[in-house]
Design an enzyme around this catalytic site. Structure first.
Site, PDB file in Angstrom:
ATOM      1  N   HIS A 115      13.098   7.597   9.512  1.00  0.00           N
ATOM      2  CA  HIS A 115      12.255   8.729  10.230  1.00  0.00           C
ATOM      3  C   HIS A 115      11.569   8.360  11.527  1.00  0.00           C
ATOM      4  CE1 HIS A 115      10.173  12.630  10.169  1.00  0.00           C
ATOM      5  NE2 HIS A 115       9.237  12.158  10.315  1.00  0.00           N
ATOM      6  N   ASP A 151      10.265  12.934   3.283  1.00  0.00           N
ATOM      7  CA  ASP A 151       9.789  11.834   4.385  1.00  0.00           C
ATOM      8  C   ASP A 151       8.501  11.184   3.552  1.00  0.00           C
ATOM      9  OD1 ASP A 151      11.618  12.327   6.559  1.00  0.00           O
ATOM     10  OD2 ASP A 151      10.375  13.933   7.007  1.00  0.00           O
TER      11      ASP A 151
END
Ligand code: GRF
Length: 224
Positions: A115, A151
């Protein structure tokens, strides 16, 4: 010497696949302890599919659009492909699609993501602009195990870059992407070497990582 068994990777993409390319390049080194057995995309025209094919890797795509049965059924089809490939580790590399909880459960502890922010800050999309809007002075990227919450999940490695005067989202994204290409192959190596463990609180330890490994992935930090 006997043949060394390499960790088998399924790499899931949606776009250009520059992270995929970084992993392909790493796998080309004879002593790298992993190999890619499947490239998969949910976008039929993802540029990364061509990178996979050029490298002689089985590269498949199934469009999620209008897939009968919805997300769960789609993810089951993806899981079946991964199982058939014999992959030990599923590597999300710009796979811009939420995965279902059953997919996460199926691949528990065998599913990692990259990410482009320093998690837990800036989850989701549009993270480069969000970082600029927040006025942070450092940004970066994170490789983490995947859990159902987006995430989130145990952080394995991060790399830091400065935010510079005159940055826009594109410039910052490029600077971060360069670090993504360094830390993702590094983390896969650590996992392949069996050096990554997660404690009950979700804190990751990398056993016997030479200081140089950390210095290399994060030039802004002096380990010690
Ligand atoms: C990367 O920034 C990755 O962190 C994010 O999507 C981007 C994918 O880039 N999730 P690429 O397809 O690997 O070039």
């Amino acid at each position: 010497m006997g043949k060394v068994t390499k960790l088998k990777l399924a790499v899931l993409i949606s776009g250009g696949g520059s992270n995929l390319q970084a992993i392909i390049d790493a796998c080309n080194a004879p002593d790298y302890p992993a190999e890619i057995v499947l490239v998969f995309s949910n976008q039929l025209d993802a540029g990364g599919l061509e990178r996979g094919r050029r490298a002689g890797i089985r590269s498949e795509a199934i469009s999620h659009k209008g897939y009968p049965g919805g997300r769960e059924a789609y993810d089951n089809a993806v899981s079946t492909l991964i199982e058939e490939s014999g992959a030990d580790l599923v590597v999300l590399a710009g796979y811009l699609r939420l995965v279902s909880e059953s997919f996460v459960t199926r691949w528990k502890d065998k599913l990692i993501n990259i990410h482009p922010s320093l998690l837990p800050s800036f989850k989701g999309l549009g993270v480069h602009q969000a970082a600029l809007d927040a006025g942070v002075k450092f940004a970066g990227c994170t490789v983490h195990y995947v859990v159902p919450e987006v995430d989130s999940g145990p952080i394995i490695a991060q790399a830091v870059v400065p935010v510079l005067p005159g940055d826009d989202a594109g410039k910052l994204a490029q600077r971060i992407l360069k670090q993504e290409h360094r830390i993702y192959p590094q983390v896969i190596r650590w996992i392949a070497e069996g050096r990554v463990s997660v404690d009950a609180k979700g804190i990751v330890t990398v056993a016997d990582a030479p200081k140089a490994d950390f210095a290399e992935i994060n030039p802004a930090l002096e380990p010690g």
